[in-house]
Design a protein around this motif. Structure first.
Motif, PDB file in Angstrom:
ATOM      1  N   CYS A   1       1.673  -0.429  -0.559  1.00  0.00           N
ATOM      2  CA  CYS A   1       1.561   0.083  -0.664  1.00  0.00           C
ATOM      3  C   CYS A   1       1.384   1.092  -2.259  1.00  0.00           C
TER       4      CYS A   1
ATOM      5  N   CYS B   1       5.364   3.663  -2.168  1.00  0.00           N
ATOM      6  CA  CYS B   1       6.589   3.283  -2.795  1.00  0.00           C
ATOM      7  C   CYS B   1       6.285   1.183  -2.191  1.00  0.00           C
TER       8      CYS B   1
ATOM      9  N   CYS C   1       0.524   4.197   2.203  1.00  0.00           N
ATOM     10  CA  CYS C   1       0.918   3.137   3.343  1.00  0.00           C
ATOM     11  C   CYS C   1       0.714   4.712   4.543  1.00  0.00           C
TER      12      CYS C   1
ATOM     13  N   CYS D   1       3.958   7.030   3.314  1.00  0.00           N
ATOM     14  CA  CYS D   1       3.769   7.394   2.188  1.00  0.00           C
ATOM     15  C   CYS D   1       2.868   9.279   2.443  1.00  0.00           C
TER      16      CYS D   1
END
Ligand SMILES: [Zn+2]
Ligand SMILES: [Zn+2]
Length: 130
Positions: free
Chosen positions: A83, A86, A121, A124
């Motif tokens: 991701c 993050c 992801c 997120c």
């Protein structure tokens, strides 16, 4: 003698932590294990992970966004999804049809290494919507 047993104990704790998390950097490991082992140093963690990789007990995952090495508890060859929001990393097993299509696109070049797919992801994406 005492150093040996302590290193063994730490070594087990490091392996357990990486197995539980799937992937972890030395910094992740240090931060998590310091709670249980306050005298654990960054150098010790560094030495332990290097030795575990050397002995084939841990594999190397794609580097963390800050460039630091990330260790992988999954020893089988596999691909990753990272991701970009993050620092989340997860294992993916790409379908061989997808790999065949990619190889065809590459004019017949064979993919033999790991692939790193980057994106956003689920967590997120949800966070952005709310
Ligand atoms: Zn994310
Ligand atoms: Zn992995």
């Amino acid at each position: 003698m005492q150093t040996i047993t302590r290193t063994t104990k730490y070594s087990q704790a490091v392996q357990d932590f990486v197995r539980a998390k799937g992937h972890a950097t030395n910094a992740d490991i240090l931060q998590a294990l310091r709670q249980a082992y306050p005298d654990l140093s960054a150098t010790t963690v560094h030495r332990i992970t290097a030795r575990l990789v050397e002995h084939g007990e841990l594999a190397l995952a794609p580097n963390a966004p800050d460039g630091s090495a990330r260790f992988d508890a999954n020893l089988d060859p596999h691909d990753h999804f990272a991701c970009s929001h993050c620092s989340g990393l997860r294992d993916v097993k790409l379908d061989h049809r997808l790999l065949n299509a990619l190889e065809q696109d590459l004019g017949g070049c064979k993919i033999t290494g790991q692939l790193l797919v980057q994106g956003s992801c689920v967590n997120c994406q949800n966070r952005r919507e709310t």
